[in-house]
Design a protein around this motif. Structure first.
Motif, short mmCIF file in Angstrom:
data_model
loop_
_atom_site.label_atom_id
_atom_site.label_comp_id
_atom_site.label_asym_id
_atom_site.label_seq_id
_atom_site.Cartn_x
_atom_site.Cartn_y
_atom_site.Cartn_z
N ARG A 1 3.16 -32.36 -30.90
CA ARG A 1 4.48 -32.90 -31.16
C ARG A 1 5.19 -32.05 -32.21
O ARG A 1 4.54 -31.36 -32.99
N ILE A 2 6.51 -32.11 -32.20
CA ILE A 2 7.26 -31.29 -33.15
C ILE A 2 8.16 -32.16 -34.03
O ILE A 2 8.47 -33.29 -33.67
N GLY A 3 8.49 -31.63 -35.20
CA GLY A 3 9.41 -32.35 -36.09
C GLY A 3 8.76 -33.42 -36.94
O GLY A 3 9.45 -34.20 -37.58
N ILE A 4 7.42 -33.48 -36.94
CA ILE A 4 6.73 -34.49 -37.74
C ILE A 4 5.72 -33.81 -38.65
O ILE A 4 5.35 -32.66 -38.44
N LYS A 5 5.27 -34.52 -39.67
CA LYS A 5 4.28 -33.97 -40.58
C LYS A 5 2.91 -34.59 -40.33
O LYS A 5 1.93 -33.90 -40.12
N LYS A 6 2.88 -35.91 -40.34
CA LYS A 6 1.61 -36.59 -40.11
C LYS A 6 1.29 -36.62 -38.62
O LYS A 6 2.15 -36.87 -37.80
N GLY A 7 0.04 -36.37 -38.31
CA GLY A 7 -0.38 -36.45 -36.91
C GLY A 7 0.18 -35.34 -36.05
O GLY A 7 0.19 -35.43 -34.82
N ALA A 8 0.63 -34.26 -36.68
CA ALA A 8 1.29 -33.19 -35.95
C ALA A 8 0.34 -32.42 -35.04
O ALA A 8 0.78 -31.71 -34.14
N GLU A 9 -0.95 -32.56 -35.27
CA GLU A 9 -1.90 -31.78 -34.48
C GLU A 9 -2.20 -32.43 -33.13
O GLU A 9 -2.84 -31.83 -32.29
N LEU A 10 -1.76 -33.65 -32.95
CA LEU A 10 -2.09 -34.34 -31.70
C LEU A 10 -1.21 -33.85 -30.55
O LEU A 10 0.00 -33.75 -30.68
#
Length: 181
Positions: free
Chosen positions: A157-166
């Motif tokens: 996913r893009i544009g996020i910090k937490k959980g961005a690796e999922l």
DNA sequence: TTACCGATCGCA
DNA sequence: GCGATCGGTAAA
């Protein structure tokens, strides 16, 4: 054109996110019909997904995510932009699919809809739509015309910090209205 | 009651 | 790279 009902959304969030690609988002606004083909989505789950609004407890904002599937979850982001999600999973279990990009099919066909904030602006979607059932009668729904995407890509996913690796982002390869890069 | 900051966008 | 501008959330 077949309007997608509750059964379509009453499934695993990632599966719905993937299958929403190629479907048609329809919005009736002041007598006009706006339509666009969905080309990019992201899945947001429940408590095992740190990026999801529903990763903790039920709050006034995220309660729609815990409710019945096939409902619109709309919220304001960064004080400016409304984000449109379709609620997934059975009633009581949190999940939603963020619509990140649509290819406009109706009159302002050249307008930008490559990004979650842009498409809600183009489709006149605001907080008023939050909690509304996705159906003909509410003026906001998703339909299928039977077309299937040629090539689906799956990335983080893009544009996020937490959980961005999922790897919960899906898009149709080669479409101009996919956001980011 | 306050302080922090985010699933973004457009302009420099 | 940065500012705009709102409101949910948690801590106090």
């Amino acid at each position: 054109m077949k309007v997608l009902g509750r059964n379509f959304f009453n499934r695993a969030t990632r599966k719905v996110a993937k299958e929403l690609l190629g479907k048609i988002l329809v919005r009736k606004y002041r007598g006009k019909r706006l339509a666009g083909r969905i080309v990019e989505t992201e899945a947001y789950l429940g408590k095992n997904d740190p990026a999801s609004h529903a990763c903790r407890k039920i709050t006034p904002r995220n309660i729609v995510m815990f409710g019945p599937p096939g409902v619109a979850y709309v919220y304001l982001c960064y004080g400016f932009h409304y984000m449109l999600n379709a609620v997934t999973e059975k009633n009581g279990k949190a999940g939603a699919v963020l619509i990140r990009g649509v290819e406009p099919l109706t009159v302002p066909a050249d307008k930008a809809a490559n990004g979650p904030g842009k498409l809600t602006k183009l489709f006149k979607i605001t907080k008023k739509q939050n909690g509304r059932v996705l159906a003909l009668k509410t003026g906001l729904y998703i339909a299928s015309d039977g077309m299937k995407p040629l090539k689906i890509r799956n990335t983080v996913r893009i544009g996020i910090k937490k959980g961005a690796e999922l790897p919960f982002r899906y898009y149709i390869e080669g479409k101009q209205h996919v956001s980011g890069k």
